[in-house]
Design a protein around this motif. Structure first.
Motif, short mmCIF file in Angstrom:
data_model
loop_
_atom_site.label_atom_id
_atom_site.label_comp_id
_atom_site.label_asym_id
_atom_site.label_seq_id
_atom_site.Cartn_x
_atom_site.Cartn_y
_atom_site.Cartn_z
N TRP A 1 0.83 -1.21 0.00
CA TRP A 1 0.00 0.00 0.00
C TRP A 1 0.85 1.26 0.00
O TRP A 1 0.49 2.28 -0.59
CB TRP A 1 -0.93 0.00 1.22
N ASN A 2 2.03 1.20 0.66
CA ASN A 2 2.84 2.41 0.75
C ASN A 2 3.64 2.69 -0.52
O ASN A 2 4.39 3.67 -0.58
CB ASN A 2 3.78 2.36 1.97
N TYR B 1 1.94 3.02 -3.38
CA TYR B 1 0.99 3.72 -4.25
C TYR B 1 1.35 5.19 -4.43
O TYR B 1 0.99 5.81 -5.43
CB TYR B 1 -0.43 3.61 -3.70
N GLY C 1 -12.19 3.75 -4.64
CA GLY C 1 -11.54 3.75 -3.34
C GLY C 1 -11.88 5.00 -2.56
O GLY C 1 -12.07 6.06 -3.12
N SER D 1 -9.99 6.10 0.23
CA SER D 1 -8.91 6.61 1.07
C SER D 1 -8.66 8.08 0.75
O SER D 1 -8.98 8.58 -0.32
CB SER D 1 -7.63 5.80 0.85
N GLN E 1 -6.50 8.56 -2.34
CA GLN E 1 -7.21 8.34 -3.60
C GLN E 1 -8.13 9.51 -3.94
O GLN E 1 -8.25 9.91 -5.08
CB GLN E 1 -8.00 7.03 -3.53
#
Length: 266
Positions: free
Chosen positions: A149-150, A152, A182, A184, A187
């Protein structure tokens, strides 16, 4: 400043956003045809290979000379996509200054991120590790490895940088994108950053509730324009195409028919 200088540097910057089946390719192909009719040079980047049938159908009545001004490229990997998007690998090419084309269409800018992720996954698997927070993380099982994830942040930075470079060129720019999915914060920030790069952002939708598909368009952003409407729902993308038709001083009704649109919506 002289009055004629007010229009210098003004270029079209359109983004069509929508899910699969909402007609994202429909409008860019017809906008590209309007440029070709006027002997303008068009570069059409098709990373998903989904535009060729539509282009063949819509462009069929163009002359050979007009078709010579169309460059259609399919980009199946990240490096090739970047090459045609921004010209970074085209050393000595005048496209670096953006003067080779009158219009560039990127039919799927979000695909750049997907291809970037594939490229990074291949890199991580090949070397057997990836870096996270300044630390080396070993990949124990390649079969179950998921993109971290980090990582992205690098992907998001890549698409934003590509857009900045293209917008610094001289050609008009029409892009499409899948919806930014998404919830987040990163995003959401990416979506707002991408939208901010364009003068007009159009969200395309499709409704099948009645048994027959109905396509509509929502104008999310329309900087400095009176038409199409700056907000609310449009019955179709016809007003958007009408804008480009009037830009070239063409007859609206006849040109819409030539684009394969029989009904003229006011």
């Amino acid at each position: 400043m002289k009055r004629e200088d007010l229009h210098k540097g003004i270029k079209e910057k359109f983004l069509f956003v929508g899910n699969q089946g909402t007609g994202k390719t429909y409008s860019p192909v017809r906008i590209a045809k309007l440029y070709l009719i006027h002997n303008k040079k068009v570069k059409y980047i098709d990373p998903e290979g989904g535009a060729q049938k539509e282009i063949e159908k819509v462009m069929d009545d163009l002359t050979d000379e007009q078709l010579d001004n169309l460059e259609l490229v399919q980009t199946t990997n990240h490096d090739t996509f970047l090459k045609h998007m921004v010209g970074w690998t085209e050393e000595g090419s005048s496209e670096i200054q953006g003067i080779n084309y009158d219009l560039k269409v990127v039919d799927g800018i979000a695909v750049e991120m997907e291809q970037h992720i594939v490229k990074l996954i291949q890199k991580f698997l090949k070397q057997g590790y990836y870096e996270a927070g300044g630390k080396i993380v070993q990949i124990k099982d390649p079969d179950t490895f998921l993109f971290p994830w980090n990582a992205y942040a690098n992907v998001y930075a890549g698409i934003k940088q590509a857009l900045v470079v293209m917008l610094d060129h001289n050609y008009d720019l029409v892009c499409t994108s899948h919806e930014f999915k998404g919830g987040s914060e990163s995003q959401k920030a990416l979506e707002q950053s991408v939208f901010a790069k364009f003068d007009s952002v159009i969200r395309l939708k499709r409704n099948d509730d009645t048994g027959l598909p109905i396509w509509t368009a929502s104008v999310l952003k329309n900087r400095g324009r009176e038409r199409p409407d700056k907000s609310g729902e449009l019955d179709s993308v016809t007003p958007l195409l009408t804008y480009f038709i009037k830009k070239f001083g063409m007859d609206v009704k006849d040109t819409l028919k030539r684009l394969g649109i029989e009904e003229v919506q006011q």
